[in-house]
Write an enzyme that holds these catalytic residues in place. Structure first.
Site, PDB file in Angstrom:
ATOM      1  N   SER A  11       0.955  -0.834   0.070  1.00 28.81           N
ATOM      2  CA  SER A  11       0.050   0.013   0.124  1.00 28.81           C
ATOM      3  C   SER A  11       0.655   1.609   0.024  1.00 28.81           C
ATOM      4  CB  SER A  11      -0.769  -0.207   1.385  1.00 28.81           C
ATOM      5  OG  SER A  11      -1.413   1.123   1.468  1.00 28.81           O
ATOM      6  N   HIS A  36      -1.395  -1.652  -4.045  1.00 31.14           N
ATOM      7  CA  HIS A  36      -2.607  -0.890  -3.392  1.00 31.14           C
ATOM      8  C   HIS A  36      -2.786   0.396  -2.859  1.00 31.14           C
ATOM      9  CE1 HIS A  36      -5.678  -1.972  -0.620  1.00 31.14           C
ATOM     10  NE2 HIS A  36      -5.564  -0.492   0.553  1.00 31.14           N
ATOM     11  N   ASP A  38      -4.595   3.457  -1.733  1.00 32.53           N
ATOM     12  CA  ASP A  38      -5.913   3.835  -0.838  1.00 32.53           C
ATOM     13  C   ASP A  38      -6.246   5.912  -1.570  1.00 32.53           C
ATOM     14  OD1 ASP A  38      -6.089   1.811   1.235  1.00 32.53           O
ATOM     15  OD2 ASP A  38      -3.505   2.112   1.328  1.00 32.53           O
ATOM     16  N   MET A  40      -8.982   8.857  -0.416  1.00 28.97           N
ATOM     17  CA  MET A  40      -9.625   9.317   0.639  1.00 28.97           C
ATOM     18  C   MET A  40      -9.840  10.528   0.389  1.00 28.97           C
ATOM     19  SD  MET A  40      -7.322   7.709   3.840  1.00 28.97           S
ATOM     20  CE  MET A  40      -6.544   6.397   3.762  1.00 28.97           C
ATOM     21  N   HIS A  69      -8.371   1.014  -3.387  1.00 31.76           N
ATOM     22  CA  HIS A  69      -9.437   1.148  -2.343  1.00 31.76           C
ATOM     23  C   HIS A  69      -9.909   1.997  -2.729  1.00 31.76           C
ATOM     24  CE1 HIS A  69      -9.414   0.649   2.339  1.00 31.76           C
ATOM     25  NE2 HIS A  69     -10.406   0.173   1.238  1.00 31.76           N
ATOM     26  N   MET A  71     -12.121   4.467  -0.407  1.00 29.97           N
ATOM     27  CA  MET A  71     -12.754   5.176   1.103  1.00 29.97           C
ATOM     28  C   MET A  71     -13.181   6.361   0.624  1.00 29.97           C
ATOM     29  SD  MET A  71      -9.795   4.281   2.925  1.00 29.97           S
ATOM     30  CE  MET A  71      -8.310   3.957   1.619  1.00 29.97           C
ATOM     31  N   MET A 140     -11.049  -5.365   6.025  1.00 31.31           N
ATOM     32  CA  MET A 140     -10.747  -4.695   6.980  1.00 31.31           C
ATOM     33  C   MET A 140      -9.780  -4.904   8.148  1.00 31.31           C
ATOM     34  SD  MET A 140     -10.244  -1.773   4.743  1.00 31.31           S
ATOM     35  CE  MET A 140      -8.669  -0.686   6.015  1.00 31.31           C
ATOM     36  N   GLY A 147      -2.944   4.822   7.724  1.00 28.61           N
ATOM     37  CA  GLY A 147      -1.760   3.385   8.001  1.00 28.61           C
ATOM     38  C   GLY A 147      -1.379   3.458   8.841  1.00 28.61           C
ATOM     39  N   GLY A 148      -0.714   2.304   9.380  1.00 27.29           N
ATOM     40  CA  GLY A 148       0.185   2.626  11.068  1.00 27.29           C
ATOM     41  C   GLY A 148      -0.409   1.684  12.509  1.00 27.29           C
ATOM     42  N   ASP A 178      -6.147  -5.763   4.850  1.00 29.58           N
ATOM     43  CA  ASP A 178      -5.744  -4.640   5.088  1.00 29.58           C
ATOM     44  C   ASP A 178      -5.993  -3.967   6.045  1.00 29.58           C
ATOM     45  OD1 ASP A 178      -5.237  -2.257   3.932  1.00 29.58           O
ATOM     46  OD2 ASP A 178      -6.465  -1.423   2.927  1.00 29.58           O
ATOM     47  N   GLY A 179      -4.456  -3.845   6.612  1.00 24.67           N
ATOM     48  CA  GLY A 179      -4.603  -3.575   7.784  1.00 24.67           C
ATOM     49  C   GLY A 179      -3.160  -4.136   9.447  1.00 24.67           C
ATOM     50  N   GLY A 200       1.209  -1.898   4.276  1.00 21.05           N
ATOM     51  CA  GLY A 200       1.250  -0.109   3.582  1.00 21.05           C
ATOM     52  C   GLY A 200       2.940  -0.044   4.743  1.00 21.05           C
TER      53      GLY A 200
HETATM   54  C1  DX5 Z   1      -6.354   2.422   5.879  1.00 24.98           C
HETATM   55  C2  DX5 Z   1      -5.887   2.018   4.673  1.00 24.98           C
HETATM   56  C3  DX5 Z   1      -4.339   1.197   4.174  1.00 24.98           C
HETATM   57  C4  DX5 Z   1      -3.697   1.396   4.873  1.00 24.98           C
HETATM   58  C5  DX5 Z   1      -2.644   0.315   6.014  1.00 24.98           C
HETATM   59  O1  DX5 Z   1      -7.934   2.620   5.478  1.00 24.98           O
HETATM   60  O2  DX5 Z   1      -6.762   1.067   3.579  1.00 24.98           O
HETATM   61  O3  DX5 Z   1      -4.730   0.384   2.922  1.00 24.98           O
HETATM   62  O4  DX5 Z   1      -1.977   2.388   3.947  1.00 24.98           O
HETATM   63  O5  DX5 Z   1      -1.446   0.611   6.581  1.00 24.98           O
HETATM   64  P1  DX5 Z   1      -1.098  -0.061   7.385  1.00 24.98           P
HETATM   65  O6  DX5 Z   1      -0.098  -1.491   6.174  1.00 24.98           O
HETATM   66  O7  DX5 Z   1       0.126   0.385   7.949  1.00 24.98           O
HETATM   67  O8  DX5 Z   1      -1.990  -0.611   8.442  1.00 24.98           O
HETATM   68 ZN    ZN Z   2      -6.403   0.280   1.570  1.00 26.12          ZN
END
Ligand code: DX5
Ligand code: ZN
Length: 232
Positions: A11, A36, A38, A40, A69, A71, A140, A147-148, A178-179, A200
């Protein structure tokens, strides 16, 4: 036994956006087999990231599938733009779609592979009517937006249930997670049935996407092998 190989889907949310082409190339060297993206909108989730123009630029720098993805609210309004930009897989949130079947058909009509994404609190049973139409279901394992974040353990139950449902219904959609997928969680998510592993911060967070991606993929593949031996 899982019929699909385990794949790493880095990601770019945790990448250096000013170095995106190099970051994606490094993730690919690290074994990533889709990228991937993201998206938003600041409404569906409390963060704003990127949209079709960035997908269009990325398209010129990688041949890997771009896994977008979304969102965002009203995803139907943007599906043509993502197709035009070169997206391959488009995942829309169940929670953001008033007419989910129509949205899935719209994605397919634009030549892309449809997926549906479920927030941690949304049950998988809601997807039963549309599962035969899907390329992937994304579970999810954090609340979307950043992230993180910390992996939510209940997601493992949802992965297991989805895996069982896929077997029962004899379908071929892919199961994505994811997550919070990182060294401490990757074996469990693979054992629970995920095969498309979005990561990510575990890939890009340390500034060594090729090395860190490779290590994560190897740990995932080892968990997959252990699972196969157990059922052999
Ligand atoms: C969060 C995103 C993820 C994000 C995951 O809303 O959809 O794709 O990048 O990040 P990590 O792998 O750091 O949890
Ligand atoms: Zn994502």
């Amino acid at each position: 036994m899982n019929p699909f190989p385990v794949e790493l889907v880095p990601s770019i949310l945790s990448a250096d956006f000013a170095e995106l082409a190099d970051e994606v190339a490094a993730a690919e060297r690290g074994g990533g087999t889709a990228i991937h993206v993201d998206v938003m909108d600041g409404h569906f989730v409390p963060n704003i990231t990127i949209g079709p123009p960035v997908v269009k630029s990325l398209r010129r720098h990688t041949e890997l599938p771009l896994d977008c993805h979304l969102m965002i609210e009203n995803p139907d309004d943007f599906i043509p733009a993502f197709a035009e930009a070169g997206a391959n897989w488009v995942g829309v949130h169940y929670e953001a779609c008033r007419h989910l079947h129509r949205t899935i058909e719209l994605i397919r009509a634009h030549g892309m592979e449809p997926g549906v994404v479920l927030n941690p609190a949304t049950p998988i049973a809601l997807l039963v009517p549309v599962l035969p139409l899907l390329h992937h279901v994304l579970i999810m394992s954090v609340n979307p937006g950043f992230g993180g974040q910390k992996f939510i353990p209940y997601s493992l139950n949802k992965l297991r249930d989805l895996r069982r449902l896929r077997d029962e219904m004899q379908l071929g959609f892919r199961i994505e997670v994811d997550g919070g997928v990182a060294h401490d969680t990757v074996a469990e998510v693979v054992e629970a049935g995920a095969e498309l592993l979005v990561a990510g911060s575990a890939v890009f967070g340390g500034g060594r996407a090729a090395e860190d991606g490779r290590k994560l993929l190897e740990a995932a593949q080892a968990a997959g092998r252990a699972g196969r031996e157990q059922f052999a």
